[in-house]
Write a protein that holds these residues in place. Structure first.
Motif, short mmCIF file in Angstrom:
data_model
loop_
_atom_site.label_atom_id
_atom_site.label_comp_id
_atom_site.label_asym_id
_atom_site.label_seq_id
_atom_site.Cartn_x
_atom_site.Cartn_y
_atom_site.Cartn_z
N ALA A 16 0.83 -1.22 0.00
CA ALA A 16 0.00 0.00 0.00
C ALA A 16 0.85 1.26 0.00
CB ALA A 16 -0.93 0.01 1.22
N VAL A 17 2.14 1.10 0.26
CA VAL A 17 3.04 2.26 0.31
C VAL A 17 3.46 2.66 -1.10
CG1 VAL A 17 5.25 3.13 1.15
CG2 VAL A 17 3.89 1.61 2.59
N SER A 18 3.15 3.86 -1.48
CA SER A 18 3.58 4.41 -2.77
C SER A 18 3.89 5.88 -2.55
CB SER A 18 2.48 4.26 -3.82
OG SER A 18 1.38 5.08 -3.52
N MET A 19 4.65 6.45 -3.47
CA MET A 19 4.97 7.87 -3.36
C MET A 19 3.68 8.69 -3.39
SD MET A 19 8.27 7.87 -3.07
CE MET A 19 9.08 9.38 -3.59
N ARG A 20 2.72 8.28 -4.19
CA ARG A 20 1.46 9.01 -4.28
C ARG A 20 0.69 8.96 -2.97
NH1 ARG A 20 -3.71 7.54 -5.68
NH2 ARG A 20 -3.04 5.44 -6.24
N HIS A 21 0.61 7.76 -2.37
CA HIS A 21 -0.14 7.64 -1.12
C HIS A 21 0.53 8.42 0.01
CE1 HIS A 21 -2.11 3.63 -2.56
NE2 HIS A 21 -2.77 4.69 -2.97
N VAL A 22 1.85 8.37 0.06
CA VAL A 22 2.57 9.11 1.10
C VAL A 22 2.39 10.61 0.90
CG1 VAL A 22 4.82 9.61 2.11
CG2 VAL A 22 4.23 7.26 1.50
N ALA A 23 2.47 11.05 -0.35
CA ALA A 23 2.28 12.48 -0.64
C ALA A 23 0.88 12.94 -0.24
CB ALA A 23 2.51 12.74 -2.13
N THR A 24 -0.11 12.10 -0.51
CA THR A 24 -1.49 12.43 -0.13
C THR A 24 -1.61 12.55 1.38
OG1 THR A 24 -2.40 11.34 -2.09
CG2 THR A 24 -3.89 11.67 -0.22
N ALA A 25 -0.99 11.62 2.11
CA ALA A 25 -1.04 11.65 3.57
C ALA A 25 -0.38 12.91 4.13
CB ALA A 25 -0.38 10.40 4.15
N LEU A 26 0.62 13.40 3.42
CA LEU A 26 1.34 14.60 3.86
C LEU A 26 0.66 15.88 3.38
CD1 LEU A 26 4.99 13.40 3.17
CD2 LEU A 26 3.99 13.82 5.42
N GLY A 27 -0.24 15.74 2.42
CA GLY A 27 -0.91 16.92 1.87
C GLY A 27 -0.07 17.68 0.86
N CYS A 28 0.75 16.94 0.10
CA CYS A 28 1.56 17.59 -0.92
C CYS A 28 1.44 16.82 -2.23
CB CYS A 28 3.02 17.68 -0.49
SG CYS A 28 3.90 16.10 -0.46
N GLY A 29 2.00 17.36 -3.28
CA GLY A 29 1.98 16.68 -4.57
C GLY A 29 3.05 15.60 -4.62
N THR A 30 2.80 14.59 -5.46
CA THR A 30 3.76 13.49 -5.57
C THR A 30 5.12 13.99 -6.04
OG1 THR A 30 1.95 11.97 -6.12
CG2 THR A 30 4.18 11.23 -6.62
N MET A 31 5.14 14.87 -7.01
CA MET A 31 6.42 15.37 -7.52
C MET A 31 7.15 16.18 -6.46
SD MET A 31 6.54 13.88 -10.28
CE MET A 31 8.15 14.53 -10.72
N SER A 32 6.41 16.85 -5.58
CA SER A 32 7.06 17.59 -4.49
C SER A 32 7.78 16.63 -3.54
CB SER A 32 6.02 18.40 -3.72
OG SER A 32 5.44 19.39 -4.53
#
Length: 237
Positions: A46-62
């Motif tokens: 379930a861990v992906s850059m997109r999911h982590v970025a969403t949890a942090l409230g930022c964009g994936t590219m950020s």
């Protein structure tokens, strides 16, 4: 795909955020915490850059400004869990202290069931992992053996604990997917095994069951496994 001009790098040798710009919005600890929470809830897949970025409230590219690769994200996660070890002053009894650490590692893996999949020397040299390794070596100070031998002991014990817990977790996961109870499953398999052993085709297994036909004490098995590893490193003579 990695480019031809790519060079290996260790995330811990990088600044918290690459490039110029405003003050970083996140710390690595924030990123690791988000990834660990996702893995605890849904498993490592379930861990992906997109999911982590969403949890942090930022964009994936950020997020890539802080963590260039998914492997680096895994390294942050392992480091965060390594920080959960109870680093205390050794007692002077190397066996007791080493057993305590092994039991603590097992408990950590049950608390974070995805962890055995990331138990690799590749992720073993982060700040918290190095503190853990130094603590393990401190526990082994009373053992009269070269440091190379002590490192082998630590690696062997971690391997035993990781394999044992991985089997425990796999058993629990399989049990969850069964359309019947664990007791019913065990009864059916025990009955079948008993019929095969009673056939006379497996005399050694029959002798083994005659010695101990009762349920297996898994906690006692774990203790014996650890003890046998430590016995191999006891000074001779």
């Amino acid at each position: 795909m990695t480019g031809r001009n790519a060079v290996p790098e260790v995330i811990w040798a990088r600044p918290e955020r690459a490039g110029r710009g405003p003050r970083p919005a996140f710390r690595r600890a924030d990123i690791a915490d988000a990834a660990v929470r996702i893995a605890d809830a849904g498993g490592l897949d379930a861990v992906s850059m997109r999911h982590v970025a969403t949890a942090l409230g930022c964009g994936t590219m950020s997020l890539y400004n802080y963590v260039p690769r998914k492997e680096d994200l895994y390294e942050l996660m392992v480091d965060a869990i390594s920080g959960e070890h109870d680093i205390r002053e050794p007692s002077g009894d190397w066996r007791a202290d080493t057993l305590r650490v092994a039991h603590q590692t097992r408990a950590l893996m049950h608390r974070h069931p995805w962890l055995p999949r990331l138990m690799s020397p590749v992720y073993g040299f982060s700040p918290n992992a190095l503190r853990y390794l130094e603590h393990c070596l401190a526990c082994l100070d009373p053992l009269d053996a070269p440091y190379g031998t002590k490192m082998e002991l630590i690696a062997m014990l971690n391997g035993v604990v990781t394999t044992y817990v991985a089997n425990e977790l796999a058993t629990v996961e399989r049990t969850r997917s069964l359309p019947w109870s664990e007791e019913q499953e065990n009864a059916a398999r025990t009955a079948y095994l008993g019929s095969r052993v009673a056939s006379g085709e497996y005399p050694r297994m029959a002798a083994a069951f005659m010695e101990d036909a009762g349920p297996i004490d898994l906690e006692a098995v774990f203790e014996r496994m650890l003890g046998r590893v430590l016995d191999a490193f006891e000074p001779k003579g």
